[in-house]
Enzyme design. Structure first.
Site, short mmCIF file in Angstrom:
data_model
loop_
_atom_site.label_atom_id
_atom_site.label_comp_id
_atom_site.label_asym_id
_atom_site.label_seq_id
_atom_site.Cartn_x
_atom_site.Cartn_y
_atom_site.Cartn_z
CB SER A 1 -46.89 118.26 7.42
OG SER A 1 -47.44 117.53 6.35
CG LEU B 1 -38.56 106.68 -8.28
CD1 LEU B 1 -38.48 106.18 -9.72
CD2 LEU B 1 -39.74 106.06 -7.57
CG HIS C 1 -49.26 108.51 -4.38
ND1 HIS C 1 -48.21 109.19 -4.95
CD2 HIS C 1 -50.31 108.66 -5.23
CE1 HIS C 1 -48.60 109.72 -6.10
NE2 HIS C 1 -49.88 109.41 -6.29
C1 GRF Z 1 -47.48 114.27 1.09
O1 GRF Z 1 -48.55 114.80 0.37
C2 GRF Z 1 -47.27 112.81 0.74
O2 GRF Z 1 -48.45 112.16 0.40
C3 GRF Z 1 -46.35 112.88 -0.45
O3 GRF Z 1 -45.49 113.95 -0.17
C4 GRF Z 1 -46.14 114.88 0.68
C5 GRF Z 1 -45.23 115.09 1.85
O4 GRF Z 1 -45.67 116.13 2.68
N1 GRF Z 1 -45.67 111.62 -0.66
P1 GRF Z 1 -44.95 116.39 4.04
O5 GRF Z 1 -43.48 116.65 3.75
O6 GRF Z 1 -45.14 115.20 4.91
O7 GRF Z 1 -45.61 117.61 4.61
#
Ligand code: GRF
Length: 205
Positions: A14, A93, A111
């Site tokens: 997303s 990672l 994050h």
């Molecule tokens: C998000 O909440 C981001 O902060 C974390 O992983 C999630 C990814 O969501 N690192 P999406 O795949 O972009 O919907």
């Protein structure tokens, strides 16, 4: 100058989709050159395909170790001419020294918490279970550490009214989508703040 971006994602995508929409809407001066994923079932792949963006799949099992996998990612970033590497839900990672050195201060991650609070997975649930009244999001450079590279941008959100971890995640995600595009766009302006200093951002030759 338009920032040439490579997106790394493992799942839903997303943030990737929101970034594409901001670019299309003229709110972010960037061009996404490639999606690199470690997961052949990632929904992010259909997002890329819809938008006509190249997809490269790099799977852990095809490599002897993680540094070897990251060497492959580095050669793809070089090949697609990425100035900036945007991690958008990339669940591994980065462990390759060559990759991290060549792209130092060119790899960013988002994050869903205010680092250094609640690093690692399920940050929104960690915050909810802890009873935190305020959480938020952090966009930071990626280095050898887990969620501890230099912070570029943070946004605090009142989560005291949230009744579940899912509600917290939803509230944060809506802001992630706006904030990530803004930060990527800031790279197109030629400079950014890192560790309290203004640093000139120079595209790779
Ligand atoms: C998000 O909440 C981001 O902060 C974390 O992983 C999630 C990814 O969501 N690192 P999406 O795949 O972009 O919907």
């Amino acid at each position: 100058m338009t920032v040439k971006v490579a997106v790394l994602a493992s799942g839903r995508g997303s943030n990737f989709r929101a970034l594409l929409e901001s670019i299309k809407g003229g709110r972010c001066d960037a061009q996404i050159r490639v999606l690199i994923t470690n997961n052949p079932d990632a929904q992010a792949i259909s997002v890329a395909k819809e938008a006509g963006i190249a997809v490269e799949t790099v799977q852990r099992n095809d490599f002897a170790d993680r540094p070897a996998m990251d060497d492959r990612i580095k050669s793809l970033l070089d090949k697609y001419g990425a100035d900036l590497v945007v991690l958008a839900g990339y669940m591994l990672l980065l462990k390759g020294k060559r990759l991290l050195e060549a792209y130092r201060h060119r790899i960013i991650n988002i994050h869903p918490a205010l680092l250094p609070s609640f690093p690692g997975v399920d940050a929104q649930k960690q915050a909810f279970d802890y009873g935190a009244k305020v959480s938020g999001l952090t966009i930071h450079f990626v280095d050898e550490s887990l969620d501890a590279g230099p912070i570029i941008y943070q946004e605090a959100l009142d989560i005291s009214g949230c009744r579940s971890a899912e509600e917290v995640a939803k509230k944060i995600l809506a802001r992630e989508h706006e904030a990530y595009a803004k930060v990527v766009d800031s790279f197109s302006k030629g400079s950014y703040a890192v560790e309290g200093r203004r640093v000139r951002y120079v595209p790779r030759g």
